[in-house]
Design a protein around this motif. Structure first.
Motif, PDB file in Angstrom:
ATOM      1  N   VAL A  59       9.879 -12.785   0.296  1.00 29.18           N
ATOM      2  CA  VAL A  59       9.131 -11.680   0.886  1.00 29.18           C
ATOM      3  C   VAL A  59       9.377 -10.353   0.165  1.00 29.18           C
ATOM      4  O   VAL A  59       8.465  -9.547   0.023  1.00 29.18           O
ATOM      5  CB  VAL A  59       9.469 -11.552   2.391  1.00 29.18           C
ATOM      6  N   PHE A  60      10.597 -10.122  -0.329  1.00 30.41           N
ATOM      7  CA  PHE A  60      10.955  -8.826  -0.883  1.00 30.41           C
ATOM      8  C   PHE A  60      11.116  -8.793  -2.396  1.00 30.41           C
ATOM      9  O   PHE A  60      11.628  -7.821  -2.936  1.00 30.41           O
ATOM     10  CB  PHE A  60      12.239  -8.304  -0.220  1.00 30.41           C
ATOM     11  N   THR A  61      10.681  -9.817  -3.106  1.00 27.53           N
ATOM     12  CA  THR A  61      10.742  -9.791  -4.562  1.00 27.53           C
ATOM     13  C   THR A  61       9.403  -9.269  -5.082  1.00 27.53           C
ATOM     14  O   THR A  61       8.375  -9.922  -4.935  1.00 27.53           O
ATOM     15  CB  THR A  61      11.051 -11.180  -5.148  1.00 27.53           C
ATOM     16  N   ALA A  62       9.438  -8.093  -5.684  1.00 29.49           N
ATOM     17  CA  ALA A  62       8.224  -7.437  -6.179  1.00 29.49           C
ATOM     18  C   ALA A  62       7.798  -8.021  -7.526  1.00 29.49           C
ATOM     19  O   ALA A  62       8.620  -8.572  -8.264  1.00 29.49           O
ATOM     20  CB  ALA A  62       8.467  -5.937  -6.308  1.00 29.49           C
ATOM     21  N   ASP A  63       6.520  -7.849  -7.834  1.00 32.40           N
ATOM     22  CA  ASP A  63       6.016  -8.285  -9.137  1.00 32.40           C
ATOM     23  C   ASP A  63       6.329  -7.222 -10.194  1.00 32.40           C
ATOM     24  O   ASP A  63       7.018  -6.240  -9.921  1.00 32.40           O
ATOM     25  CB  ASP A  63       4.514  -8.595  -9.073  1.00 32.40           C
ATOM     26  N   ARG A  64       5.811  -7.419 -11.410  1.00 30.21           N
ATOM     27  CA  ARG A  64       6.100  -6.480 -12.509  1.00 30.21           C
ATOM     28  C   ARG A  64       5.652  -5.059 -12.220  1.00 30.21           C
ATOM     29  O   ARG A  64       6.190  -4.102 -12.751  1.00 30.21           O
ATOM     30  CB  ARG A  64       5.414  -6.957 -13.792  1.00 30.21           C
ATOM     31  N   ASN A  65       4.649  -4.910 -11.358  1.00 32.74           N
ATOM     32  CA  ASN A  65       4.127  -3.585 -11.025  1.00 32.74           C
ATOM     33  C   ASN A  65       4.833  -2.962  -9.817  1.00 32.74           C
ATOM     34  O   ASN A  65       4.444  -1.898  -9.349  1.00 32.74           O
ATOM     35  CB  ASN A  65       2.627  -3.659 -10.760  1.00 32.74           C
ATOM     36  N   GLY A  66       5.827  -3.660  -9.281  1.00 37.35           N
ATOM     37  CA  GLY A  66       6.546  -3.141  -8.127  1.00 37.35           C
ATOM     38  C   GLY A  66       5.902  -3.455  -6.800  1.00 37.35           C
ATOM     39  O   GLY A  66       6.334  -2.964  -5.760  1.00 37.35           O
ATOM     40  N   LYS A  67       4.864  -4.280  -6.799  1.00 36.26           N
ATOM     41  CA  LYS A  67       4.148  -4.608  -5.566  1.00 36.26           C
ATOM     42  C   LYS A  67       4.756  -5.855  -4.924  1.00 36.26           C
ATOM     43  O   LYS A  67       5.019  -6.848  -5.597  1.00 36.26           O
ATOM     44  CB  LYS A  67       2.669  -4.844  -5.874  1.00 36.26           C
ATOM     45  N   LEU A  68       4.951  -5.778  -3.616  1.00 36.43           N
ATOM     46  CA  LEU A  68       5.453  -6.940  -2.889  1.00 36.43           C
ATOM     47  C   LEU A  68       4.367  -8.010  -2.813  1.00 36.43           C
ATOM     48  O   LEU A  68       3.174  -7.688  -2.826  1.00 36.43           O
ATOM     49  CB  LEU A  68       5.904  -6.543  -1.486  1.00 36.43           C
ATOM     50  N   PRO A  69       4.753  -9.288  -2.692  1.00 37.60           N
ATOM     51  CA  PRO A  69       3.761 -10.362  -2.743  1.00 37.60           C
ATOM     52  C   PRO A  69       2.854 -10.473  -1.513  1.00 37.60           C
ATOM     53  O   PRO A  69       1.792 -11.081  -1.589  1.00 37.60           O
ATOM     54  CB  PRO A  69       4.599 -11.627  -2.906  1.00 37.60           C
ATOM     55  N   TYR A  70       3.261  -9.911  -0.371  1.00 37.54           N
ATOM     56  CA  TYR A  70       2.479 -10.067   0.864  1.00 37.54           C
ATOM     57  C   TYR A  70       2.290  -8.734   1.563  1.00 37.54           C
ATOM     58  O   TYR A  70       3.203  -7.916   1.603  1.00 37.54           O
ATOM     59  CB  TYR A  70       3.195 -11.015   1.839  1.00 37.54           C
ATOM     60  N   GLN A  71       1.125  -8.555   2.163  1.00 40.60           N
ATOM     61  CA  GLN A  71       0.901  -7.384   3.009  1.00 40.60           C
ATOM     62  C   GLN A  71       1.287  -7.687   4.446  1.00 40.60           C
ATOM     63  O   GLN A  71       1.679  -6.814   5.200  1.00 40.60           O
ATOM     64  CB  GLN A  71      -0.561  -6.957   2.957  1.00 40.60           C
ATOM     65  N   THR A  72       1.148  -8.938   4.844  1.00 42.72           N
ATOM     66  CA  THR A  72       1.496  -9.392   6.187  1.00 42.72           C
ATOM     67  C   THR A  72       2.375 -10.620   6.062  1.00 42.72           C
ATOM     68  O   THR A  72       2.088 -11.515   5.269  1.00 42.72           O
ATOM     69  CB  THR A  72       0.230  -9.759   6.986  1.00 42.72           C
TER      70      THR A  72
END
Length: 140
Positions: A59-72
């Motif tokens: 849930v809390f591992t961000a992608d290369r752009n710093g975005k988390l994988p889920y909104q909900t």
């Protein structure tokens, strides 16, 4: 609910040029929780099970752009398996790791459960933690 937390997930470090930047204090969110999410009944921080560590990692591992994988995120488990505490830990971790002024919702089958159980678990953890002083928590 408004949670106003000081930033402690990162610590300032100085570069050779004298410019201040930050570095992670903890390698992952699970390690952060195990150091900072207090269980009042035990008088110490939580110890996560392997499946809980995987959940928080996913849930809390961000992608290369710093975005988390889920909104909900929906976490489902059998009765009496720690769902309330998992929700409180997720809210605690999210409040620490994301930009200020995001909203955190506790949703349950009834109003009493969502307003009191999750919020109470989180505030009890914060209030029991001897490392935390002067936090402003407002139920709205």
């Amino acid at each position: 609910m408004r949670l106003h937390f000081p930033t402690v997930f990162h610590q300032p470090i100085s570069s050779r040029m004298g410019v201040s930047r930050t570095k992670p204090l903890y390698p992952d969110v699970a390690s952060f929780l195990e150091a900072n999410y207090w269980i009042p009944d035990l008088g110490r921080p939580v110890t996560l099970e392997a499946h809980q560590r995987r959940f928080f990692s996913d849930v809390f591992t961000a992608d290369r752009n710093g975005k988390l994988p889920y909104q909900t995120v929906i976490y489902a488990a059998p009765k009496k398996s720690g769902k309330t505490e998992m929700g409180a830990m997720a809210a605690f971790a999210y409040a620490y790791t994301q930009d200020p002024w995001n909203e955190i919702y506790f949703i349950a089958n009834d109003l009493e459960s969502s307003q009191s159980r999750g919020f109470r678990a989180l505030t009890n953890s914060i209030e029991a933690n001897p490392r935390i002083k002067g936090w402003n928590i407002t139920k709205s």
